[in-house]
Structures are given as structure tokens and as C-alpha cells.
Scaffold this motif. Structure first.
Motif, mmCIF file in Angstrom:
data_model
loop_
_atom_site.group_PDB
_atom_site.id
_atom_site.type_symbol
_atom_site.label_atom_id
_atom_site.label_comp_id
_atom_site.label_asym_id
_atom_site.label_seq_id
_atom_site.Cartn_x
_atom_site.Cartn_y
_atom_site.Cartn_z
ATOM 1 N N VAL A 171 6.273 34.093 64.204
ATOM 2 C CA VAL A 171 7.695 34.415 64.012
ATOM 3 C C VAL A 171 7.988 35.825 64.518
ATOM 4 N N THR A 172 7.083 36.769 64.229
ATOM 5 C CA THR A 172 7.261 38.144 64.698
ATOM 6 C C THR A 172 7.222 38.207 66.217
ATOM 7 N N ALA A 173 6.268 37.462 66.819
ATOM 8 C CA ALA A 173 6.156 37.442 68.283
ATOM 9 C C ALA A 173 7.415 36.841 68.906
ATOM 10 N N LEU A 174 7.896 35.742 68.307
ATOM 11 C CA LEU A 174 9.102 35.109 68.844
ATOM 12 C C LEU A 174 10.305 36.043 68.737
ATOM 13 N N ASN A 175 10.442 36.721 67.633
ATOM 14 C CA ASN A 175 11.548 37.653 67.442
ATOM 15 C C ASN A 175 11.496 38.798 68.455
ATOM 16 N N ALA A 176 10.276 39.320 68.702
ATOM 17 C CA ALA A 176 10.131 40.425 69.659
ATOM 18 C C ALA A 176 10.496 39.986 71.076
ATOM 19 N N ILE A 177 10.046 38.784 71.469
ATOM 20 C CA ILE A 177 10.350 38.291 72.819
ATOM 21 C C ILE A 177 11.862 38.083 72.979
ATOM 22 N N LEU A 178 12.494 37.494 71.984
ATOM 23 C CA LEU A 178 13.933 37.241 72.083
ATOM 24 C C LEU A 178 14.725 38.540 72.145
ATOM 25 N N GLU A 179 14.318 39.562 71.369
ATOM 26 C CA GLU A 179 15.008 40.850 71.421
ATOM 27 C C GLU A 179 14.886 41.480 72.808
ATOM 28 N N ASN A 180 13.688 41.409 73.375
ATOM 29 C CA ASN A 180 13.476 41.988 74.721
ATOM 30 C C ASN A 180 14.275 41.224 75.782
ATOM 31 N N ILE A 181 14.355 39.900 75.609
ATOM 32 C CA ILE A 181 15.152 39.112 76.564
ATOM 33 C C ILE A 181 16.627 39.507 76.474
ATOM 34 N N ILE A 182 17.134 39.657 75.244
ATOM 35 C CA ILE A 182 18.538 40.034 75.058
ATOM 36 C C ILE A 182 18.820 41.406 75.659
ATOM 37 N N LEU A 183 17.885 42.354 75.466
ATOM 38 C CA LEU A 183 18.073 43.707 75.986
ATOM 39 C C LEU A 183 17.744 43.812 77.473
ATOM 40 N N GLY A 184 17.051 42.775 78.010
ATOM 41 C CA GLY A 184 16.693 42.804 79.429
ATOM 42 C C GLY A 184 15.701 43.890 79.761
ATOM 43 N N VAL A 185 14.700 44.059 78.912
ATOM 44 C CA VAL A 185 13.709 45.116 79.083
ATOM 45 C C VAL A 185 12.606 44.641 80.019
ATOM 46 N N GLY A 186 12.341 45.404 81.115
ATOM 47 C CA GLY A 186 11.199 45.194 81.989
ATOM 48 C C GLY A 186 11.046 43.755 82.443
ATOM 49 N N LYS A 187 9.834 43.231 82.221
ATOM 50 C CA LYS A 187 9.506 41.890 82.693
ATOM 51 C C LYS A 187 10.301 40.794 81.974
ATOM 52 N N TYR A 188 10.908 41.148 80.849
ATOM 53 C CA TYR A 188 11.648 40.145 80.081
ATOM 54 C C TYR A 188 13.006 39.833 80.710
ATOM 55 N N LYS A 189 13.300 40.495 81.824
ATOM 56 C CA LYS A 189 14.506 40.139 82.566
ATOM 57 C C LYS A 189 14.385 38.741 83.146
ATOM 58 N N ASP A 190 13.141 38.324 83.399
ATOM 59 C CA ASP A 190 12.911 36.954 83.876
ATOM 60 C C ASP A 190 13.018 36.013 82.667
ATOM 61 N N ARG A 191 14.228 35.694 82.299
ATOM 62 C CA ARG A 191 14.471 34.952 81.054
ATOM 63 C C ARG A 191 13.866 33.560 81.074
ATOM 64 N N ASP A 192 13.944 32.896 82.241
ATOM 65 C CA ASP A 192 13.467 31.510 82.307
ATOM 66 C C ASP A 192 11.994 31.417 81.920
ATOM 67 N N THR A 193 11.186 32.362 82.400
ATOM 68 C CA THR A 193 9.746 32.332 82.099
ATOM 69 C C THR A 193 9.498 32.523 80.599
ATOM 70 N N TYR A 194 10.172 33.487 80.022
ATOM 71 C CA TYR A 194 9.891 33.797 78.615
ATOM 72 C C TYR A 194 10.616 32.864 77.649
ATOM 73 N N LEU A 195 11.684 32.193 78.135
ATOM 74 C CA LEU A 195 12.277 31.148 77.298
ATOM 75 C C LEU A 195 11.323 29.966 77.150
ATOM 76 N N VAL A 196 10.586 29.670 78.204
ATOM 77 C CA VAL A 196 9.549 28.620 78.113
ATOM 78 C C VAL A 196 8.476 29.028 77.104
ATOM 79 N N GLN A 197 8.098 30.324 77.127
ATOM 80 C CA GLN A 197 7.109 30.824 76.168
ATOM 81 C C GLN A 197 7.650 30.735 74.739
ATOM 82 N N CYS A 198 8.955 31.051 74.579
ATOM 83 C CA CYS A 198 9.570 30.926 73.247
ATOM 84 C C CYS A 198 9.553 29.480 72.775
ATOM 85 N N LYS A 199 9.789 28.559 73.714
ATOM 86 C CA LYS A 199 9.747 27.134 73.364
ATOM 87 C C LYS A 199 8.349 26.740 72.902
ATOM 88 N N GLU A 200 7.322 27.260 73.554
ATOM 89 C CA GLU A 200 5.944 26.961 73.145
ATOM 90 C C GLU A 200 5.657 27.512 71.750
#
Length: 371
Positions: A171-200
Motif C-alpha cells: 500500500v505504501t509503495a502504491l501510494n508513493a508511485i501514484l503521488e510521483n505520477i501525479i507530480l510528474g517527478v523524473g521517470k514517473y512522467k512515463d505514466r503508462d509504464t508505472y500505471l501498469v506497475q500500479c495495476k500489478e
């Protein structure tokens, strides 16, 4: 009299009753004895009869009055002795019962009322002994039930703590990834890749939550299941077939040996759940090129898999919820750590014994489930 103890109360009642009877007897003797007259018939030598009647009332009254003091003293002493003996005979068993019940009130397991007769007092003593035996048995059963409930509550609390800890990480990992995606930080700008990771991660969380819920409902589910007779030797081949296919895909040799029949009286779904977790662990932790052997005998099931033996100091912890040994810390490889916990919980619920020990020839682990 109401505040007196039993012995003096019985003694006084008996003594006064005997004194009353003595007094009444003396009164009757004083009034009725003088009314008796003494008649004598004298026969002469020539055959003549001389009749004489003498009133003895005054003589008898005088004699009775003179005898009254000594008679009353003797009767009083006799009444005193008889009352004492009677009171002791009546109160002694009651005192013994009273003393024993005081020991019973302190839950003295050796307390027992002596039974010296078959009258009402003896029956009372037997009934008290019987009631006390039942009371001790009930108290012992309640203590056992209380201990079982305490252990069950403690186990559930430990399980919930472990479950919350396990769920916290993804849950903590998922929350951190989603926050970074929302803020568009660094590599998390590639939302499609990390949304798949969130789905996993959410899929993993869903699986964990399902396993946690299933594990928490084991006791309730077992209460709803009824034991049924069946021959495990007839059911085992079909049950092992899916794991044979998984083992074949992983290039693991899977051998099944049934040495005769194995009749059991158990809830079938509960036993299948135990075997499912055992075989799943065996397939998961057996490296490619090695083997698994399942042997069914008349009174036990043996599952052996070739792998790196688990150190003896870590074996007891394997049955704790969410525990994974050092070589299986990754959830992808080592699961959620609930398999052997479920096996242990179900085995205890079904009153089945088991052993889980390392093997030396070949190296591996051996699990024996006794029926």
C-alpha cells in the motif's frame, strides 16, 4: 435457641424432652398409684375365709414423696447421659460434612465427605461428594476452554498484526508511485509504464487480502463442515494431477505411490485445503531437475521434496503467519507466508498430527501427516 450451634441445640432439646417425660411420669405415679388398694384373703384351718381391706393411699403417697428426690436425681442424670450420647451421634456426621464442605469451598481436590451409614445423612454425604466431583470436572473444563479461547484470541491478534504489517508495504509503495505520477517527478512522467506497475501491485494486494480473509475464516468454515468417510487412496490421484502438470512444466519429477487403502473420517474440503498448501509449497520450493515423492500409507501421508534443507532453528517459525525464510523473502517466489500457517491451523482443527523434518539422503524436506 436459634443462634446456638447444632450440638448444644440438640442436646438441650433432647434433655428437656426427657425431663418433661420424667416429670409427667412422676405426676401420673403420684396421682394414680395411691388409688390402688391392697386386698388380702386369709384361709383358716377349718375352711373359713376372712376378708380384710386396708386403704393404702396415704402410705403410697408418703412413700412416693420420699422417693421423689432420689428418683428425680437419677432420672436427670440418666437423661443427661442419654442426651449427650444422642447429640454426639446425631451431630458428629453433620460436623464432618460441615468441615468437609469448608474444604470444598476452598476447592481442595482431596476433600471428601465420610460415609458411615446408609440413612439420610449418608445419602446426603454421597450426594455432596457426587456434586463436588462434577463441580471440579466442570471447573477443569472451563479452565481448559478459557485457555483455548485465550490462545485463540492471542493467535488472532498476532495474525491481524502480521496481516496489517504485510499489507502496509505494498500500500505504501502504491501510494508513493501514484503521488510521483501525479507530480510528474523524473521517470514517473512515463505514466503508462508505472500505471501498469500500479495495476500489478493492486492485483497482488487483492490476492493477499483474499488469502488473509480465507485464513481468518478457517475456524468458522471448519465449524460448518461435517466429517464424512472416504478412501483417500481413491481421491488422491485426481487431487495431485494439477500439481503433476505444474511440476512437469518446471521439469520436476513428481511420483505418487499409494500403498493400499487409507479410509478416513474427515471434512473433505478441509483435508483438500491442507494437501493443496503442502503440494503447492513442495512444487514452489523444488528446483528444476529434482523430484517430489508423495507416498500414501494406511495411516499417514508422506510428502518429500528435494531442496535445500531448512535449518532446524527456523522450522518452528515456518508455521507463523506471513513468515518467509531467508531464501524466500520475495513474495513472487515465496508466496505470502500463509501456506504452512493454514496447514497448522487446519490440522489442529481436524485433530491431525504432523511432523516436518529435513532429509539427508537426498537433501530435502519431509512432511508426514498422520490420520
Amino acid at each position: 435457641m436459634k443462634r446456638l450451634r447444632l450440638f448444644p441445640k440438640i442436646f438441650l432439646y433432647t434433655f428437656f424432652v426427657m425431663l418433661f417425660v420424667t416429670a409427667v411420669a412422676h405426676v401420673f405415679l403420684y396421682f394414680f398409684a395411691p388409688q390402688m388398694t391392697l386386698s388380702t384373703n386369709n384361709f383358716l384351718e377349718n375352711g373359713a375365709i376372712i376378708e380384710s381391706s386396708m386403704n393404702t393411699e396415704s402410705l403410697i403417697r408418703s412413700a412416693i414423696l420420699k422417693a421423689f428426690p432420689l428418683s428425680l436425681i437419677c432420672c436427670t442424670l440418666i437423661s443427661l447421659g442419654c442426651s449427650l450420647l444422642f447429640s454426639k451421634a446425631i451431630t458428629k456426621p453433620m460436623q464432618q460434612i460441615s468441615k468437609t464442605t469448608e474444604q470444598m469451598a476452598k476447592l481442595d481436590k482431596n476433600a471428601k465427605c465420610p460415609v458411615h451409614s446408609c440413612d439420610e445423612i449418608g445419602i446426603l454425604a454421597k450426594n455432596i461428594n457426587s456434586l463436588y466431583t462434577d463441580l471440579l470436572a466442570t471447573i477443569e473444563n472451563l479452565e481448559e476452554e478459557k485457555q483455548k479461547v485465550s490462545e485463540a484470541e492471542r493467535s488472532k491478534l498476532d495474525f491481524l498484526r502480521a496481516a496489517s504489517h504485510e499489507l502496509k508495504t505494498p500500500v505504501t509503495a502504491l501510494n508513493a508511485i501514484l503521488e510521483n505520477i501525479i507530480l510528474g517527478v523524473g521517470k514517473y512522467k512515463d505514466r503508462d509504464t508505472y500505471l501498469v506497475q500500479c495495476k500489478e501491485i493492486t492485483t497482488q494486494l487483492s490476492s493477499m487480502i483474499k488469502e488473509v480473509l480465507d485464513a481468518s475464516k478457517i475456524d468458522f468454515v471448519m465449524e460448518q463442515q461435517n466429517a464424512e468417510p472416504f478412501d483417500l487412496s481413491e481421491e488422491l490421484p485426481a487431487f495431485c494431477e494439477p500439481y503433476c502438470l505444474i511440476a512437469k512444466a518446471k521439469q520436476i519429477e513428481f511420483l505418487l505411490n499409494t500403498e493400499g487403502s487409507c479410509p478416513v473420517l474427515l471434512p473433505k474440503k478441509g483435508l483438500e485445503k491442507i494437501l493443496s498448501n503442502l503440494l503447492s509449497n513442495a512444487v514452489s520450493y523444488t528446483p528444476s531437475g529434482h523430484g517430489i515423492q508423495v507416498t500414501l500409507q494406511s495411516d499417514k501421508l508422506i510428502i518429500e521434496n528435494e531442496c535445500k534443507p531448512i535449518p532446524p532453528d527456523k522450522l518452528p517459525r515456518l508455521f507463523e503467519p506471513f513468515y518467509r525464510p531467508d531464501f524466500a523473502r520475495d513474495r513472487k517466489d515465496g508466496g505470502n507466508g500463509l501456506g504452512l500457517y493454514i496447514v497448522d491451523t487446519l490440522s489442529k482443527a481436524l485433530h491431525l498430527h504432523y511432523t516436518f523434518i529435513p532429509m539427508t539422503s537426498p537433501d530435502g524436506m519431509q512432511f508426514i501427516l498422520y490420520f
